[in-house]
Design an enzyme around this catalytic site. Sequence first.
Site, PDB file in Angstrom:
ATOM      1  N   HIS A   1      -4.431 -14.795  -9.227  1.00  0.00           N
ATOM      2  CA  HIS A   1      -4.901 -14.810 -10.620  1.00  0.00           C
ATOM      3  C   HIS A   1      -3.723 -15.085 -11.570  1.00  0.00           C
ATOM      4  O   HIS A   1      -3.859 -15.841 -12.539  1.00  0.00           O
ATOM      5  CB  HIS A   1      -5.501 -13.458 -11.009  1.00  0.00           C
ATOM      6  CG  HIS A   1      -6.720 -13.065 -10.241  1.00  0.00           C
ATOM      7  ND1 HIS A   1      -6.724 -12.056  -9.322  1.00  0.00           N
ATOM      8  CD2 HIS A   1      -7.983 -13.556 -10.278  1.00  0.00           C
ATOM      9  CE1 HIS A   1      -7.941 -11.921  -8.812  1.00  0.00           C
ATOM     10  NE2 HIS A   1      -8.722 -12.818  -9.371  1.00  0.00           N
TER      11      HIS A   1
ATOM     12  N   ARG B   1     -10.244  -9.152  -1.534  1.00  0.00           N
ATOM     13  CA  ARG B   1     -10.860  -8.528  -0.354  1.00  0.00           C
ATOM     14  C   ARG B   1      -9.839  -8.192   0.732  1.00  0.00           C
ATOM     15  O   ARG B   1     -10.142  -7.425   1.646  1.00  0.00           O
ATOM     16  CB  ARG B   1     -11.904  -9.464   0.253  1.00  0.00           C
ATOM     17  CG  ARG B   1     -13.119  -9.623  -0.630  1.00  0.00           C
ATOM     18  CD  ARG B   1     -14.044 -10.700  -0.105  1.00  0.00           C
ATOM     19  NE  ARG B   1     -15.132 -10.904  -1.029  1.00  0.00           N
ATOM     20  CZ  ARG B   1     -16.401 -10.602  -0.783  1.00  0.00           C
ATOM     21  NH1 ARG B   1     -16.745 -10.112   0.371  1.00  0.00           N
ATOM     22  NH2 ARG B   1     -17.331 -10.803  -1.684  1.00  0.00           N
TER      23      ARG B   1
ATOM     24  N   GLU C   1      -1.570 -12.007  -7.303  1.00  0.00           N
ATOM     25  CA  GLU C   1      -0.675 -13.120  -7.640  1.00  0.00           C
ATOM     26  C   GLU C   1      -1.450 -14.434  -7.817  1.00  0.00           C
ATOM     27  O   GLU C   1      -1.051 -15.294  -8.608  1.00  0.00           O
ATOM     28  CB  GLU C   1       0.394 -13.244  -6.543  1.00  0.00           C
ATOM     29  CG  GLU C   1       1.558 -14.150  -6.871  1.00  0.00           C
ATOM     30  CD  GLU C   1       2.212 -13.899  -8.249  1.00  0.00           C
ATOM     31  OE1 GLU C   1       2.493 -14.904  -8.933  1.00  0.00           O
ATOM     32  OE2 GLU C   1       2.416 -12.736  -8.640  1.00  0.00           O
TER      33      GLU C   1
ATOM     34  N   GLU D   1      -8.606 -23.200  -6.417  1.00  0.00           N
ATOM     35  CA  GLU D   1      -9.204 -23.995  -5.326  1.00  0.00           C
ATOM     36  C   GLU D   1      -9.591 -23.121  -4.141  1.00  0.00           C
ATOM     37  O   GLU D   1     -10.318 -23.563  -3.262  1.00  0.00           O
ATOM     38  CB  GLU D   1      -8.217 -25.078  -4.883  1.00  0.00           C
ATOM     39  CG  GLU D   1      -8.079 -26.194  -5.898  1.00  0.00           C
ATOM     40  CD  GLU D   1      -7.184 -27.320  -5.424  1.00  0.00           C
ATOM     41  OE1 GLU D   1      -6.337 -27.073  -4.523  1.00  0.00           O
ATOM     42  OE2 GLU D   1      -7.317 -28.434  -5.956  1.00  0.00           O
TER      43      GLU D   1
END
Length: 285
Positions: free
Chosen positions: A39, A190, A37, A151
Amino acid sequence: MSVRIVRTVAELRALVAGWKEEGERVAVVPTMGALHEGHLSLVREAMARAGRVIVTLFVNPKQFNSAADLAAYPRTEVSDAARLESLGGTMVLFAPDGDEMYPPGFSTGVTVTGVGEGLCGAGRPGHFDGVATVVTKLLLISGADAAMFGEKDYQQLQVVRRVAQDLNLPVEIVPCATVREADGLALSSRNVRLSEAGRACAPALARALNTAAGRLSAGAPASGEIAAATRAILAAGFERVEYLELRSAADLAPLDTADRPARLLVAAWLDGVRLIDNVEVRAAG
Ligand code: PAF
């Protein structure tokens, strides 16, 4: 089909040249795939800003420190394309292979000193050289007017900003806010590698950052807040805090107090997985 897959630099360049002739604005979202989500929020921002959107999918070997980490990186092109389709617009997925990006004889690298040093640059030597090199190539190949960066990877965002400014790349670098789970954990490809128990304690990272950020904005010295946040992260079950630092938001200079707009950045290990996060720290006073 609304997602067109392009494999070669020549095909992408020809497409973009046609769009530019029609006066279209082009936005690019560089990714290594395994889209989540976070990306997709970058892609939505790109769609809002430009008539033509390119999502790049390239697992860049030059930014990995270990062959095992590179091999373990998820390759999910089919489901990535399906996720992009679900957004509804038309877009190009640029998914070159290794030889297309780094043909035999490739010998050029981009190195960013200053913002590329310390933090993740210290723990992952050569990582930002790899990032800066591939991002430079992707910005030049795509000819994009705007490029979206999360960010969540705050140091990477500063590295890319520096590259664009120093090399006079005619592209607007657009920072996009970190997307988080309901419990505060920053989205990352990850996260799926965490055990159930690890996943349960992972939100402690963002909690510790937010608690410290509030006190830093009230004028507390960084040393005490960093020590307290480190203790909280380890007490929650993390194995190791690689770094936890207060840095100037503009140029990542180390700070003792939040005497200007700042960022609190962390990398910590849980279940053998390296998680990074950062939060804004408003200037004290
Ligand atoms: O953030 C990433 O996924 C990568 O570092 C990037 C910017 C796509 C470069 O490979």
